[in-house]
Design a protein around this motif. Structure first.
Motif, mmCIF file in Angstrom:
data_model
loop_
_atom_site.group_PDB
_atom_site.id
_atom_site.type_symbol
_atom_site.label_atom_id
_atom_site.label_comp_id
_atom_site.label_asym_id
_atom_site.label_seq_id
_atom_site.Cartn_x
_atom_site.Cartn_y
_atom_site.Cartn_z
ATOM 1 N N VAL A 1 25.265 24.834 32.496
ATOM 2 C CA VAL A 1 23.923 24.988 33.065
ATOM 3 C C VAL A 1 23.939 24.412 34.485
ATOM 4 N N PRO A 2 23.810 25.263 35.518
ATOM 5 C CA PRO A 2 23.898 24.768 36.899
ATOM 6 C C PRO A 2 22.740 23.847 37.294
ATOM 7 N N TYR A 3 23.075 22.796 38.055
ATOM 8 C CA TYR A 3 22.101 21.872 38.624
ATOM 9 C C TYR A 3 22.437 21.662 40.094
ATOM 10 N N LYS A 4 21.474 21.173 40.848
ATOM 11 C CA LYS A 4 21.674 20.929 42.271
ATOM 12 C C LYS A 4 22.408 19.620 42.545
ATOM 13 N N GLY A 5 22.527 18.783 41.532
ATOM 14 C CA GLY A 5 23.210 17.513 41.735
ATOM 15 C C GLY A 5 23.282 16.723 40.452
ATOM 16 N N THR A 6 24.035 15.608 40.512
ATOM 17 C CA THR A 6 24.218 14.787 39.320
ATOM 18 C C THR A 6 22.925 14.100 38.895
ATOM 19 N N GLY A 7 22.104 13.669 39.864
ATOM 20 C CA GLY A 7 20.858 12.972 39.540
ATOM 21 C C GLY A 7 19.953 13.766 38.613
ATOM 22 N N PRO A 8 19.559 14.988 38.996
ATOM 23 C CA PRO A 8 18.703 15.798 38.117
ATOM 24 C C PRO A 8 19.364 16.103 36.772
ATOM 25 N N ALA A 9 20.679 16.293 36.788
ATOM 26 C CA ALA A 9 21.393 16.580 35.539
ATOM 27 C C ALA A 9 21.321 15.389 34.589
ATOM 28 N N LEU A 10 21.538 14.195 35.119
ATOM 29 C CA LEU A 10 21.467 13.000 34.283
ATOM 30 C C LEU A 10 20.065 12.793 33.708
ATOM 31 N N LEU A 11 19.057 13.085 34.506
ATOM 32 C CA LEU A 11 17.683 12.938 34.017
ATOM 33 C C LEU A 11 17.422 13.826 32.812
ATOM 34 N N ILE B 1 26.430 21.913 28.825
ATOM 35 C CA ILE B 1 26.860 20.868 29.756
ATOM 36 C C ILE B 1 26.324 21.185 31.143
ATOM 37 N N ALA B 2 25.767 20.188 31.792
ATOM 38 C CA ALA B 2 25.227 20.374 33.132
ATOM 39 C C ALA B 2 26.365 20.528 34.134
ATOM 40 N N ILE B 3 26.199 21.465 35.045
ATOM 41 C CA ILE B 3 27.158 21.673 36.138
ATOM 42 C C ILE B 3 26.496 21.134 37.402
ATOM 43 N N ALA B 4 26.895 19.948 37.809
ATOM 44 C CA ALA B 4 26.276 19.298 38.969
ATOM 45 C C ALA B 4 26.939 19.796 40.247
ATOM 46 N N GLY B 5 26.693 21.064 40.577
ATOM 47 C CA GLY B 5 27.271 21.671 41.767
ATOM 48 C C GLY B 5 28.372 22.642 41.406
ATOM 49 N N LEU B 6 28.116 23.930 41.514
ATOM 50 C CA LEU B 6 29.122 24.940 41.203
ATOM 51 C C LEU B 6 30.332 24.788 42.119
ATOM 52 N N GLY B 7 31.503 24.746 41.528
ATOM 53 C CA GLY B 7 32.723 24.587 42.308
ATOM 54 C C GLY B 7 33.083 23.152 42.622
ATOM 55 N N SER B 8 32.271 22.198 42.186
ATOM 56 C CA SER B 8 32.574 20.778 42.417
ATOM 57 C C SER B 8 33.724 20.347 41.517
ATOM 58 N N SER B 9 34.293 19.192 41.810
ATOM 59 C CA SER B 9 35.398 18.701 40.988
ATOM 60 C C SER B 9 34.941 18.441 39.555
ATOM 61 N N ASN B 10 33.717 17.942 39.388
ATOM 62 C CA ASN B 10 33.223 17.688 38.035
ATOM 63 C C ASN B 10 32.992 18.998 37.275
ATOM 64 N N HIS B 11 32.536 20.029 37.985
ATOM 65 C CA HIS B 11 32.380 21.343 37.350
ATOM 66 C C HIS B 11 33.736 21.864 36.888
#
Length: 318
Positions: free
Chosen positions: A178-188, A151-161
Motif C-alpha cells: 500500500v503506497p504512502y508518501k512517507g514513513t510517518g503517515p505509514a507508521l500512524l 504492508i505500507a510502502i513508504a515511497g515507491l522505489g525506496s530502499s525500504n520498499h
C-alpha cells in the motif's frame, strides 16, 4: 599613474580573479535531496557543523528535495569541482540508475566519492494486534492467508520498499503493498491498526515500540541490533537477507586530489566526535567511516546490487 595606485589596482584584480577560489574556501554548500527535518537533513546538519570547525570554513546545508534525490545530485554533478559544492546522498544514489530509465548524470563518473558516513538498519514493525510475534510467525501467517496481509510502502522505489519486495520473494509470501508518501503517515496507520506492517528506520519506530503502540518482528540488518537484542534479524528466517540504508558524502567529478582527501579525512574524523556519536545513537545510525577508495568500491557494488533487485521486483518510481 603612481606606484601606489598601480599596486592597488593589481591587488584588486588579483582578489577579483581569486574570488571563486576564496568563496570555495570560505563557504561550502552541502546539498541534500530531502526536506528539512528528515533523517538525511538531520545527518547533514550535524556533519556540516563538524566540517565547519575542522576545515575552517562554513558549511551550509542546502535542501533540494524531489525526484528521489536526483535534483540535488544533478546540481552537484554539474557544479565546479572546487570543493564549494558537495552532496550528502542516500541509498537512492545507488538505486536510481536502475529505477529511472535515464538520469541527467552518471552516478559514478560524475562524482568524487569522499566518505561513507553511516548505515541505517530498518526494522519491520507490525500493528499491535497482528497474531505474529516474530518474522518466522509472520511468514507462517502470511502463507496461511495469501494476499490478506498488507504492508505500507513508504515511497515507491525506496530502499525500504525494495527490501519488502525482496522479503516477499525470498520468503515466498504474498503481502499486498500500500503506497504512502512517507514513513510517518505509514507508521500512524500501523498504530491505528489500518495497516499490518511497515519497514521503518529504527529512530522513527523506536518511540512507538517503547510505548507499546507497535511491535517489532525483525530487523533488516544481517545481525541483531544492540538496542533491540530480543528482536531477531530477518536473516534468521530468510538466509542472506541484509538491507541497510546508508548516507555518503560526494563531490563533483574532477576535484583536486588534495582537497578531496582533506574533506574525506575531516568527515571521517567527525564521526568520532561526541556530538556526532550522540546524534547517530538518537537516529539509530551506525558509523561507516570509509575512505575514498573503499567508499567508491562500495557505491559501485551497491549500484549493481540494487539494479538486480529493481529488475527482479519490477519496481517503478513514483
Amino acid at each position: 599613474m603612481n606606484r601606489r595606485k598601480t599596486l592597488c589596482l593589481l591587488g584588486g584584480g588579483a582578489v577579483a580573479l581569486a574570488s571563486p577560489w576564496v568563496r570555495a574556501q570560505t563557504v561550502t554548500r552541502l546539498l541534500v535531496g530531502a526536506t528539512p527535518g528528515g533523517g538525511t537533513d538531520i545527518v547533514a546538519r550535524q556533519l556540516a557543523l563538524e566540517l565547519s570547525s575542522r576545515l575552517g570554513r562554513q558549511f551550509i546545508v542546502d535542501n533540494r528535495p524531489g525526484a528521489a534525490g536526483n535534483i540535488a545530485a544533478q546540481a552537484v554533478a554539474k557544479s565546479a569541482p572546487d570543493g564549494a559544492t558537495l552532496l550528502l546522498s542516500y541509498t537512492s544514489h545507488a538505486i536510481n540508475p536502475s529505477l529511472y530509465g535515464k538520469l541527467p548524470f552518471d552516478a559514478v563518473a560524475d562524482f568524487t566519492p569522499l566518505a561513507g558516513i553511516a548505515s541505517l538498519p530498518g526494522i519491520l514493525v507490525a500493528r499491535s494486534g497482528l497474531p505474529a510475534k516474530d518474522i518466522k510467525e509472520l511468514i507462517a501467517l502470511a502463507k496461511s492467508k495469501p494476499g490478506k496481509l498488507n504492508i505500507a510502502i513508504a515511497g515507491l522505489g525506496s530502499s525500504n520498499h525494495l527490501a519488502s519486495e525482496v522479503l516477499k520473494l525470498d520468503a515466498g509470501i504474498d503481502i499486498t503493498g500500500v503506497p504512502y508518501k512517507g514513513t510517518g503517515p505509514a507508521l500512524l496507520d500501523v498504530v491505528a491498526g489500518q495497516i499490518d506492517l511497515v519497514i521503518s528506520g529504527v529512530a522513527s519506530a523506536q518511540p512507538l515500540l517503547r510505548g507499546g503502540k507497535v511491535k517489532a518482528l525483525g530487523v533488516t540488518s544481517k545481525q541483531r541490533l544492540a538496542d533491540f537484542p530480543d528482536v531477531p534479524a530477518i536473516a534468521e528466517a530468510v538466509p542472506g537477507f541484509d538491507f541497510s540504508s546508508w548516507y555518503g558524502l560526494f563531490g563533483p567529478a574532477g576535484m583536486e586530489p588534495a582537497e578531496a582527501a582533506r574533506i574525506s579525512a575531516a568527515a571521517r574524523e567527525a564521526l568520532g566526535s561526541p556530538a556526532m556519536r550522540e546524534r547517530f545513537k538518537s537516529e539509530g545510525l551506525i558509523a561507516m567511516g570509509t575512505g575514498q577508495e573503499e567508499f567508491s568500491r562500495f557505491v559501485k557494488s551497491e549500484i549493481v546490487r540494487w539494479g538486480k533487485i529493481v529488475h527482479a521486483t519490477g519496481a517503478k518510481p513514483e
